[in-house]
Every structure is written in C-alpha cells, then in structure tokens.
Design a protein around this motif. Structure first.
Motif, mmCIF file in Angstrom:
data_model
loop_
_atom_site.group_PDB
_atom_site.id
_atom_site.type_symbol
_atom_site.label_atom_id
_atom_site.label_comp_id
_atom_site.label_asym_id
_atom_site.label_seq_id
_atom_site.Cartn_x
_atom_site.Cartn_y
_atom_site.Cartn_z
ATOM 1 N N LEU A 135 0.742 -1.434 -0.261
ATOM 2 C CA LEU A 135 0.043 0.058 -0.024
ATOM 3 C C LEU A 135 0.734 1.194 0.104
ATOM 4 N N GLN A 136 2.243 0.885 0.508
ATOM 5 C CA GLN A 136 2.784 2.303 0.842
ATOM 6 C C GLN A 136 3.573 2.717 -0.437
ATOM 7 N N VAL A 137 3.758 1.570 -1.208
ATOM 8 C CA VAL A 137 4.506 1.727 -2.598
ATOM 9 C C VAL A 137 3.502 2.474 -3.786
ATOM 10 N N VAL A 138 2.696 1.901 -3.433
ATOM 11 C CA VAL A 138 1.142 1.961 -4.352
ATOM 12 C C VAL A 138 1.247 3.789 -4.616
ATOM 13 N N GLU A 139 0.940 4.205 -2.673
ATOM 14 C CA GLU A 139 0.596 5.673 -2.738
ATOM 15 C C GLU A 139 1.644 6.727 -3.334
ATOM 16 N N VAL A 140 3.371 5.449 -3.175
ATOM 17 C CA VAL A 140 4.085 6.684 -3.718
ATOM 18 C C VAL A 140 4.136 7.099 -5.103
ATOM 19 N N ALA A 141 4.015 5.185 -5.415
ATOM 20 C CA ALA A 141 3.516 5.708 -7.175
ATOM 21 C C ALA A 141 2.426 6.367 -7.916
ATOM 22 N N LEU A 193 4.141 10.233 -7.034
ATOM 23 C CA LEU A 193 4.531 10.506 -9.133
ATOM 24 C C LEU A 193 3.654 10.634 -10.072
ATOM 25 N N GLY A 194 2.191 10.737 -9.721
ATOM 26 C CA GLY A 194 1.084 10.913 -10.861
ATOM 27 C C GLY A 194 1.012 9.437 -12.106
ATOM 28 N N MET A 195 1.690 8.244 -11.555
ATOM 29 C CA MET A 195 0.725 6.975 -11.573
ATOM 30 C C MET A 195 -0.466 5.975 -10.963
ATOM 31 N N GLY A 196 -0.726 5.245 -11.393
ATOM 32 C CA GLY A 196 -2.110 5.016 -10.867
ATOM 33 C C GLY A 196 -3.546 5.759 -11.685
ATOM 34 N N HIS A 197 -3.618 5.976 -12.254
ATOM 35 C CA HIS A 197 -4.827 6.160 -12.641
ATOM 36 C C HIS A 197 -5.753 5.364 -12.433
ATOM 37 N N LEU A 198 -6.751 6.014 -12.278
ATOM 38 C CA LEU A 198 -7.878 5.257 -11.905
ATOM 39 C C LEU A 198 -9.108 5.380 -12.857
ATOM 40 N N GLY A 199 -9.046 6.004 -13.616
ATOM 41 C CA GLY A 199 -9.965 5.810 -15.366
ATOM 42 C C GLY A 199 -10.989 4.513 -15.400
ATOM 43 N N HIS A 200 -9.919 3.632 -15.399
ATOM 44 C CA HIS A 200 -10.301 2.247 -16.408
ATOM 45 C C HIS A 200 -9.758 1.488 -15.334
ATOM 46 N N ALA A 203 -16.197 -14.634 -6.654
ATOM 47 C CA ALA A 203 -16.021 -14.014 -5.296
ATOM 48 C C ALA A 203 -14.782 -12.812 -4.721
ATOM 49 N N SER A 204 -13.745 -12.908 -5.691
ATOM 50 C CA SER A 204 -12.513 -12.175 -5.842
ATOM 51 C C SER A 204 -12.812 -10.649 -6.082
ATOM 52 N N LEU A 205 -14.081 -10.323 -6.849
ATOM 53 C CA LEU A 205 -13.876 -8.505 -7.359
ATOM 54 C C LEU A 205 -14.357 -8.206 -6.747
ATOM 55 N N LEU A 206 -15.306 -8.083 -5.795
ATOM 56 C CA LEU A 206 -15.449 -6.575 -5.247
ATOM 57 C C LEU A 206 -14.491 -6.822 -4.119
ATOM 58 N N PRO A 207 -13.993 -7.206 -3.436
ATOM 59 C CA PRO A 207 -13.454 -7.371 -2.636
ATOM 60 C C PRO A 207 -11.588 -6.687 -2.839
ATOM 61 N N LEU A 208 -11.256 -6.959 -4.437
ATOM 62 C CA LEU A 208 -10.353 -6.298 -5.125
ATOM 63 C C LEU A 208 -10.702 -4.641 -5.171
ATOM 64 N N VAL A 209 -12.169 -4.641 -5.867
ATOM 65 C CA VAL A 209 -12.423 -3.467 -5.995
ATOM 66 C C VAL A 209 -12.249 -2.509 -4.690
ATOM 67 N N ASP A 210 -12.394 -3.049 -3.681
ATOM 68 C CA ASP A 210 -11.911 -2.173 -1.578
ATOM 69 C C ASP A 210 -10.475 -2.153 -1.478
ATOM 70 N N GLN A 211 -10.148 -2.838 -2.111
ATOM 71 C CA GLN A 211 -8.207 -3.082 -1.863
ATOM 72 C C GLN A 211 -8.508 -1.963 -2.982
ATOM 73 N N VAL A 212 -8.459 -1.392 -4.087
ATOM 74 C CA VAL A 212 -7.381 -0.019 -4.662
ATOM 75 C C VAL A 212 -8.156 1.468 -4.366
ATOM 76 N N GLN A 213 -9.474 0.987 -3.466
ATOM 77 C CA GLN A 213 -10.034 2.252 -3.279
ATOM 78 C C GLN A 213 -8.942 2.717 -1.683
ATOM 79 N N GLN A 214 -8.786 1.537 -0.685
ATOM 80 C CA GLN A 214 -7.957 1.334 0.289
ATOM 81 C C GLN A 214 -6.225 2.053 -0.022
ATOM 82 N N CYS A 244 -4.939 3.566 -3.138
ATOM 83 C CA CYS A 244 -5.205 4.495 -3.604
ATOM 84 C C CYS A 244 -5.580 6.004 -3.001
ATOM 85 N N ARG A 245 -7.039 5.681 -2.064
ATOM 86 C CA ARG A 245 -8.033 6.752 -1.202
ATOM 87 C C ARG A 245 -8.525 7.189 -2.254
#
Length: 406
Positions: A118-124, A127-134, A263-274, A276-277
């Motif tokens: 999670l910390q490394v995603v926050e650093v990315a 840096l302007g990465m991790g676009h969540l449009g899609h 069963a993995s879809l919604l937990p992954l979506v929630d993890q993305v929100q966690q 990437c905030r």
C-alpha cells in the motif's frame, strides 16, 4: 601496445564510487531511495533489544525487492548474488546475510510486507501514476511447491484415523499389563502415546481443512494448495488476483484458494480504494468474475462495470446470436446494453491490453509460474514481493526512461 593493461590481481578492481560503474540512474539506487522513504516501523517493532544484533530491515527488504525485480526468488541464490553482484553488495552495505537470515525475513514479516504494498502504491500515486479512470481485473493460477503424487483423500484420512485409534487401544492394553503384577519390570514409553495423540489431532485437522476447502484431495507437501482449473488443465496451486490501472500499475493484489473468480471482484475493488484512497471510475473483468451480486455491488459504489456473462461473451465473439434479456435483473440489463454498444466494447477491450501484459511479465520475466514457499500465508508474501518489484520497476522506468513507458 595493442591491448589495454590487464591485471586481475591489482589492489582495486573497482573505483571507490559504485555509481561510477553502474550509473546514477541504475535500478538499485532507485530501490534504495524509495525504501528509505517508507515507514518500516512494523518491521522494526518485531525485534527485541535482547540477544545478538540483527541485520537492519531496510537492508534485507532492499535486497529482496531488487532480487524479485531480477527473477531471483531463491534465498540461496540471493545469498550468492549479495556476495558477487555489485548492485546487491551496494544495497547490502557490504554485509553478507546468509540464506537462513534472508528466508526468515521473508517468512517472518508477512503482514508487514503486504502492508508495504500500500505504501509503494501511494508513492507511485505521488509520482503521477496509478490512473483510476479504468481498472482491469484478472486472475491466474500459480503452481504450488507440491507434488501431485503425494495426495491423500478424505477416505484415506479416515482409514488412517481408525488405524491410529486401534494402535492406541493396543498401546493402552500394554500399559495396563505393565502396571499389573503379571509382567513386573516392564517399562512403558509414555511419549509414544503422546505421539499417537498428536497424529490423531493432525489427521483431524486435515479432515477439517478438506471440509473447509470443499476439496476431494489434500496435498501432503502443501496442505493449503488445491487443484484449480486452468487453461491447460488442472493446476495444483493457488489463485492470484490483480487489479491494474490504466498506466499498468498494480493497484491491488491477493492470493487465495478460490476455485472461481466471482467472489474476488468486490474485495479487489475495495482494496483499490484502500491503496489509492480513491474509487476507480470503470472496472472491467472477464466472464469468470460475473455475477449479478457483483454488478449490484459496483453500482452501489458508483462504479461503471464491464463484466460480461458467459452468454454475452459468446455473442460478442460472434459465436451466438443476440440473446434476449427477459427476466434478468435491471443491473444485468444495463450491463448488457453497455457492452453491446461500440463504445462499451472498446472500453471492454482495454481489459486485455492492461492486465494480461502484467501477468506476462510476472510469469515469463519474473518466474512467477510456481511458488517456492508453502502455505497460503507464505505464498501471499511471494505475490506481494513480486508485485512490489513490478511496481518499483515501472516507477523507475517512468522516472528515468519515460519514452519507454506506454
């Protein structure tokens, strides 16, 4: 003279500065700088003041992250590389931890390593990465470090349980005979009875594990692994799920024993929100992740989903004619209408271009076709380290070689 001077026995084979040899934009220096910015208090809190001083968590973490970026996943190979490779020697600060220390660090700090993702995603993101449009979601099967021949079924476990109980009864009869006056001087090994009770408890736990997993067979070498359906038959291993952003950054990852993906879809979506905030605007996944419950969950989160059912997948591939939607839920009807449009089909095609190349890199270039460790908790650490190394490499390329990043 035709040749430059050559003398392997000279006092200094390398200049004083490592950067003079590797270059200032080398990956090892980027890994060093990023790890120095991370909060490693969770690693440090796991040590005590007593006893011999250990290696700094930052040292071991840096060499493991750099190792996974180079497809070095064996602790014995890593021990050798730390001694011989200049970049590894720099990250280790001249220290030479052995393979026991390296492997113990990887297995000891499972939770901290997963939280580090999670910390490394926050650093990315900084840096302007991790676009969540899609965000594209997919899964793959990764083989376990287990033999397909060393399997046991529930019937075999029950037979083993009955055999052990018969052995205990015979042992108890021997104990009674030894305590009587008929066989004076006979000694009884009480530890043997304890071992038999431990065998019964272990067998019961295996039966309970089989029941929880809903499986027919249990691996003797890695009881947490199970047979999973893959493109080329069945794989004894685990399921790895990834969520990838528009710029090919892994924004969520998990390792499970799941035989199906829905069963993995919604937990992954929630993890993305966690991590990437922020919530993704659109989410795409193949028909294996489809369920009406998932469609409802995405709409409740305000996310536009591109999840075709199996019939719609065949229709889009021109294998079947257009199907009627009578009786389907409103969420299902809206999803089908969205995917039947040209714009919707174009959005859905992004899934394959986003997530499948990431799996290709992890499997072909990083060797993530078979885990080295055993047990769900330990293989989850391997997945986290592989994803961390992938993201760090992606960040390094964007920072130093932006023209090579699609």
């Amino acid at each position: 003279m035709k040749f430059l001077p050559y003398n392997p026995e000279q006092a200094y084979l390398l200049p004083p500065s490592v950067k003079d040899v590797l270059g200032e934009d080398h990956l090892c220096f980027f890994v060093h700088r990023v790890v120095e910015e991370l909060d490693l208090s969770a690693f440090e809190a796991d040590y005590v003041e007593e006893g011999r001083a250990g290696y700094a968590p930052a040292l071991l973490l840096k060499v493991w992250l750099y190792a996974y970026a180079l497809q070095v996943t064996s602790s014995r190979r890593l021990e050798q590389r730390v001694k011989e490779d200049l970049a590894f020697r720099y990250l280790a600060g001249g220290a030479q931890p052995d393979h026991w220390t390296l492997n113990a660090f990887r297995t000891r700090h499972r939770r901290a390593i997963n939280d580090l993702f999670l910390q490394v995603v926050e650093v990315a993101r900084g840096l302007g990465m991790g676009h969540l449009g899609h965000v594209a979601i997919d899964s793959t099967r990764v083989g376990a470090n287990a033999s397909r021949r060393r399997m046991t079924s529930a019937a075999e476990l029950r037979q083993q349980l009955a055999k052990t109980r018969r052995t205990i009864r015979r042992w108890q009869q021997q104990c009674d005979a030894a305590d009587s006056d008929e066989e004076p001087g006979t000694e009884v090994d009480t530890r043997y009875g304890e071992r038999l009770q431990e065998q019964i408890q272990a067998t019961k736990e295996k039966l309970q594990k089989l029941s929880r997993m809903g499986a027919r067979q249990l691996s003797e070498t890695d009881p947490d692994s199970r047979f999973l359906h893959a493109a080329r038959g069945y794989v004894l291993g685990y399921t790895v799920d990834l969520a990838v952003s528009e710029d090919h950054l892994i924004v969520a990852q998990r390792t499970t024993q799941a035989t199906s993906d829905a069963a993995s879809l919604l937990p992954l979506v929630d993890q993305v929100q966690q991590s990437c905030r922020a919530r993704p605007q659109e989410v795409s996944a193949d028909s294996g992740f489809f369920s009406v419950q998932n469609l409802k969950g995405l709409e409740q989160r305000g996310i536009e989903g591109y999840l075709p059912d199996a019939h719609l997948t065949g229709e889009l591939k021109q294998r079947r004619g257009r199907l009627k939607c009578a009786g389907d839920s409103p969420e299902h009807l809206r999803m089908r209408a969205r995917l039947r449009s040209e714009a919707g089909q174009a959005r859905y095609r992004k899934r394959q271009a986003l997530v499948e190349p990431v799996f290709g890199v992890l499997k072909e270039q990083r060797g993530m076709r078979r885990f080295r460790l055993r047990g769900l908790g330990k293989v989850s650490v391997e997945t986290a380290l592989a994803c961390l190394a992938f993201n760090l490499t992606r960040m390094w390329r964007m920072k130093n070689h932006p023209s090579s990043v699609n």
